[in-house]
Write an enzyme that holds these catalytic residues in place. Structure first.
Site: not given
Ligand code: GAR
Length: 206
Positions: A112, A114
């Protein structure tokens, strides 16, 4: 070459960064399947545009979270050339927890990203929470997913200073830019077989 299955929920810019890294030969991998927890996720289009098979799961499917995970396992295990399944499950903005069926099917093979320095600012709003708290340094974490949400062994982190002139929007942009560099780099370490998880849950890069 490693075979990846990617889990998304939204815009899929991290998925795009992985697609681009593979196309540029910076990442020795293939994406065999993209599963979205939301049918309207823009990331689905990104995958389809380059011919990657996609599955979109509705909210109704997640009413039974274990059944949803069993379905994902089934699809991930049947993906890819010869249908032998994926090697790693990559969470890229996947806003659901992975549960026991997925964790057991892919032990220490679910990764994952974060958008904060774990274990600080877990949850769905890592960037905004770090900004609101007023920390001077934040960053990005890549970690193994396990049964403790956002608490799995840390594989890699990159830090970034929050400048006084940053606002939430500029910080979000800079964090995303950092993610898009770090995630493909870390996945390449997996492709090279260099990521070792010790029994004390620490991760070494060999
Ligand atoms: C990213 O910033 C990722 O790190 C975060 O969601 C975003 C997705 O962006 N994930 C979390 O917060 C998980 N807890 P994306 O769909 O453009 O890749």
């Amino acid at each position: 070459m490693i075979k990846l299955g990617v889990l998304i929920s939204g815009s899929g810019t991290n998925l795009q960064a992985i697609i681009d890294a593979i196309a540029d030969n910076r990442l020795d991998a293939s994406i065999e399947l993209v599963v979205s927890s939301r049918p309207d996720a823009y990331g689905i289009k990104r995958a389809r545009d380059v011919g990657i098979p996609t599955i979109a799961l509705s909210k109704e499917v997640y009413r039974e979270p274990l059944a949803a995970d069993r379905l994902i396992v089934q699809e991930m295990k049947q993906a890819g050339p010869g249908r032998h399944g994926v090697d790693y499950v990559v969470m890229a903005g996947y806003m659901r927890m992975v549960r026991q069926p997925l964790l057991e099917a892919f032990p220490n093979r679910i990764i994952n990203i974060h958008p904060a320095l774990l274990p600080a600012f877990i949850g769905a709003h890592g960037i905004a929470d770090a900004f609101a708290y007023g920390v001077k340094i934040t960053g990005v974490t890549v970690h193994f997913a396990n049964e403790n949400y956002d608490r799995g062994p840390i594989i890699a982190q990159r830090t970034m200073e929050i400048a006084e002139e940053d606002n939430l929007e500029s910080l979000e942009q800079r964090i995303h830019d950092l993610e898009h560099v770090l995630y493909p780099e870390v996945l390449q370490l997996f492709a090279e077989g260099r990521v070792v998880l010790s029994p004390d849950r620490k991760v070494q890069i060999r």
